[in-house]
Scaffold this motif. Sequence first.
Motif, PDB file in Angstrom:
ATOM      1  N   GLU A   1       7.396  12.985   0.822  1.00 19.14           N
ATOM      2  CA  GLU A   1       6.769  11.764   0.272  1.00 19.14           C
ATOM      3  C   GLU A   1       6.410  10.470   1.202  1.00 19.14           C
ATOM      4  O   GLU A   1       5.351   9.670   0.980  1.00 19.14           O
ATOM      5  CB  GLU A   1       7.205  12.135  -1.028  1.00 19.14           C
ATOM      6  N   GLU A   2       7.379  10.061   1.518  1.00 23.46           N
ATOM      7  CA  GLU A   2       7.405   9.214   3.037  1.00 23.46           C
ATOM      8  C   GLU A   2       6.633   9.122   3.852  1.00 23.46           C
ATOM      9  O   GLU A   2       6.234   7.637   3.906  1.00 23.46           O
ATOM     10  CB  GLU A   2       9.071   8.800   3.355  1.00 23.46           C
ATOM     11  N   ALA A   3       6.151  10.244   4.217  1.00 25.38           N
ATOM     12  CA  ALA A   3       5.275   9.676   5.485  1.00 25.38           C
ATOM     13  C   ALA A   3       3.546   9.395   4.555  1.00 25.38           C
ATOM     14  O   ALA A   3       3.026   8.710   5.129  1.00 25.38           O
ATOM     15  CB  ALA A   3       5.245  11.465   6.440  1.00 25.38           C
TER      16      ALA A   3
ATOM     17  N   ALA B   1      15.323   9.702   4.890  1.00 22.27           N
ATOM     18  CA  ALA B   1      14.337  10.331   4.361  1.00 22.27           C
ATOM     19  C   ALA B   1      13.006   9.375   5.476  1.00 22.27           C
ATOM     20  O   ALA B   1      12.033  10.051   5.772  1.00 22.27           O
ATOM     21  CB  ALA B   1      14.266  10.425   2.923  1.00 22.27           C
ATOM     22  N   HIS B   2      12.999   8.376   5.393  1.00 23.27           N
ATOM     23  CA  HIS B   2      13.178   6.821   5.544  1.00 23.27           C
ATOM     24  C   HIS B   2      12.266   7.343   7.633  1.00 23.27           C
ATOM     25  O   HIS B   2      11.480   7.405   7.625  1.00 23.27           O
ATOM     26  CB  HIS B   2      12.775   6.072   5.351  1.00 23.27           C
ATOM     27  N   GLY B   3      13.412   7.665   7.759  1.00 21.24           N
ATOM     28  CA  GLY B   3      13.828   8.016   9.121  1.00 21.24           C
ATOM     29  C   GLY B   3      12.777   8.849   9.685  1.00 21.24           C
ATOM     30  O   GLY B   3      12.037   8.797  10.682  1.00 21.24           O
TER      31      GLY B   3
ATOM     32  N   MET C   1       0.387  -1.401   0.177  1.00 22.53           N
ATOM     33  CA  MET C   1      -0.240  -0.591  -0.343  1.00 22.53           C
ATOM     34  C   MET C   1       1.145   0.932   0.457  1.00 22.53           C
ATOM     35  O   MET C   1       0.484   2.384  -0.520  1.00 22.53           O
ATOM     36  CB  MET C   1      -0.989   0.328   1.264  1.00 22.53           C
ATOM     37  N   HIS C   2       2.127   1.527   0.843  1.00 23.56           N
ATOM     38  CA  HIS C   2       3.174   2.580   0.987  1.00 23.56           C
ATOM     39  C   HIS C   2       3.282   2.582  -0.590  1.00 23.56           C
ATOM     40  O   HIS C   2       3.236   3.815  -1.024  1.00 23.56           O
ATOM     41  CB  HIS C   2       3.700   1.836   1.398  1.00 23.56           C
ATOM     42  N   GLU C   3       3.842   1.352  -0.860  1.00 24.42           N
ATOM     43  CA  GLU C   3       4.384   1.652  -2.711  1.00 24.42           C
ATOM     44  C   GLU C   3       3.096   2.183  -3.816  1.00 24.42           C
ATOM     45  O   GLU C   3       3.833   3.355  -5.103  1.00 24.42           O
ATOM     46  CB  GLU C   3       5.358   0.303  -2.946  1.00 24.42           C
ATOM     47  N   LEU C   4       1.970   1.952  -4.114  1.00 21.90           N
ATOM     48  CA  LEU C   4       1.221   1.703  -4.341  1.00 21.90           C
ATOM     49  C   LEU C   4       0.507   3.704  -4.514  1.00 21.90           C
ATOM     50  O   LEU C   4       0.008   3.776  -5.298  1.00 21.90           O
ATOM     51  CB  LEU C   4      -0.087   0.995  -4.391  1.00 21.90           C
ATOM     52  N   SER C   5       1.086   4.506  -3.122  1.00 18.90           N
ATOM     53  CA  SER C   5       0.442   5.242  -2.238  1.00 18.90           C
ATOM     54  C   SER C   5       1.182   6.554  -2.506  1.00 18.90           C
ATOM     55  O   SER C   5       0.723   7.756  -3.483  1.00 18.90           O
ATOM     56  CB  SER C   5       0.656   5.292  -0.636  1.00 18.90           C
ATOM     57  N   HIS C   6       2.702   6.192  -3.144  1.00 15.11           N
ATOM     58  CA  HIS C   6       3.251   7.115  -4.063  1.00 15.11           C
ATOM     59  C   HIS C   6       2.756   7.536  -5.132  1.00 15.11           C
ATOM     60  O   HIS C   6       2.610   8.496  -5.604  1.00 15.11           O
ATOM     61  CB  HIS C   6       4.782   6.489  -4.293  1.00 15.11           C
ATOM     62  N   GLY C   7       2.495   6.689  -5.815  1.00 16.61           N
ATOM     63  CA  GLY C   7       1.152   6.369  -7.545  1.00 16.61           C
ATOM     64  C   GLY C   7       0.272   8.045  -7.418  1.00 16.61           C
ATOM     65  O   GLY C   7      -0.526   8.133  -8.208  1.00 16.61           O
TER      66      GLY C   7
END
Length: 598
Positions: A454-456, A502-504, A420-426
């Motif tokens: 964007e990561e959040a 960025a992820h942290g 869902m994280h990856e799909l939500s980037h789009g």
Amino acid sequence: MRSVHMMLSARLGAAVALLAVVAFTIAPAPTMSKGETVDLNVHPAPEAVKARIQKYAPIDITYDQSVLSQAEKDALVSLVRAGEVMDQIFLRQVWAGNVDLRDQLEKAARAGGAETSPENAALMQDLLHFYRINFGPWDRLAEDAPFIGNMKKPAGAGYYPEGMSAEEFNAFLTTHSDQAEAFKGYFTVIRRDRDGGFVAIPYSEAYKDLLDKAAVFLNEAATALTATKAAKDTTNGTDYTTLAAYLRSRAAAFASNDYFQSDMDWMDVKDNIVDITIGPYEVYEDALFGYKAAFEAFIAIRHPADSRRLADLKDFLPGMERNLPIPDEHKNLSRGSDSPISVVDLVFGAGDTKAGVQTVAFNLPNDERVQQAKGSKKVMLKNISRAKFDKILVPIADMVLDPAQRGMVEFEVYYTNTLMHELSHGLGPGSITLSDGTQTTVNRALQTLYPPLEEAKADIMGLYNTAYLVEQGYLSRDDEAKAYVSFLPGFFRAIRFGATSAHGKANMMEFNYMKEKGAITLDPDSKRYHVNLEKMPAAVREMTRDILMIQALGDHAAAEKFIATYGETPLEVEQLLKQLESIPTDIEPVYTAERFLR
Ligand code: ZN
């Protein structure tokens, strides 16, 4: 950037002198330095070496062999062998002295003999073990500090002559501007020539013997997958024509040094069971300029059940965009499917990707011309995520989570969060119009603030979309509750890598936001966190809306304020991170394919 001025070795001088004598036989005579030697007797204390190894939890990387036909198994044998060649090339790319050092270590690690005690041999085995994890004598989790000898890692790795400075390189190009393209190319190494200048040598020459070997294995695999009988034997009736075309054009690229066509062919490969990505890709190892691409390989199989699940989720994307908690004018209803995603299990990883911290997904190719023509592909390595879940997330959950909720942490739920994280980037705003009428993109408007935000967004919108899938009847209420709880240990795993990444930073913001809304609470006595399932949906919705509106308006000031408000690491988290120090930082993959396939 570290200085490499002082590293010109005495050995290099000797090599230059030798070449001067025999130069007439091997024009144009670049000097292929074998690198400085390092002293095996300079190393941390034996217990400290063990402690460093233990930061990587060893784990067998397995995959479901039952989905494979004989032809596919045969092809995998050849592909794994090609992958092993990538290990050999990458070792040379990290440092010119690596092969010599490995041989010395292997010799010293063999017990017995008069010159070495059993204790010393055991220590040498540990050093060799850690050397293999790092592909060199520098600790990738400790900013490349040396753990054998005391030589600094050359910033230009093995791509440039040891001791060559950036200034020297640039000065050479100002007087040889016709060579700039070759010198700055992704696929050349730079060596000194006899008269003190430099030459660019294509990978196809520098690593010729190894690349020739790898090409044979790729062609073998292509034959196994498309030979008439083998093709009929494939259990899944799969058509491997496109994969075979890629394997053959990649093999040809190893000899021609032109990777364009094979990158194009990779984009055209159909979603077969056997999947491979092999070649020179990322440039991170070149810390001097970021020009040179490191060899690596991802040899994988695609599980039919995962492919079906991903296809299901993708069908919901238009509905998810419409459902975003922002006004319709800011929704991105015309956005196409940007970048295809596939989920695979890694059978064998090699080269660049195997060194240090393991990747769980990659997005390729990097060639902009191919991206223009065909886009890029995201490949997610599910069994590597599973390994990290078992070795890192589960122990973190054991330490931080309310024991009453511990049973809700499940891998499949966690992995759905990742998808869902990856799909939500789009999803959400991409191209935007600022208040002054300027047309731009979210990325350009927010600049350096874009990556953490964007990561959040992807994390939290992923949870928001999980709730949408419950409304749609695709997931159950139970799945939703588990998704919230399974999310929590991930905060701490990401923050451990440092709030500067960025992820942290993203995870820190998510944690603080949820805490403020009462969706996460800390029990002061047990020091355990509890996820408040009543408050979670509203908090997720609000955070999704807040970030999306900053993005939709391209509001740099608001982004700055949001990150300042939520991005700080509170004392309670710092204390908790200390407690987590005993948990491994990453995994050390042990690929069972090397056993199964022989
Ligand atoms: Zn992401």
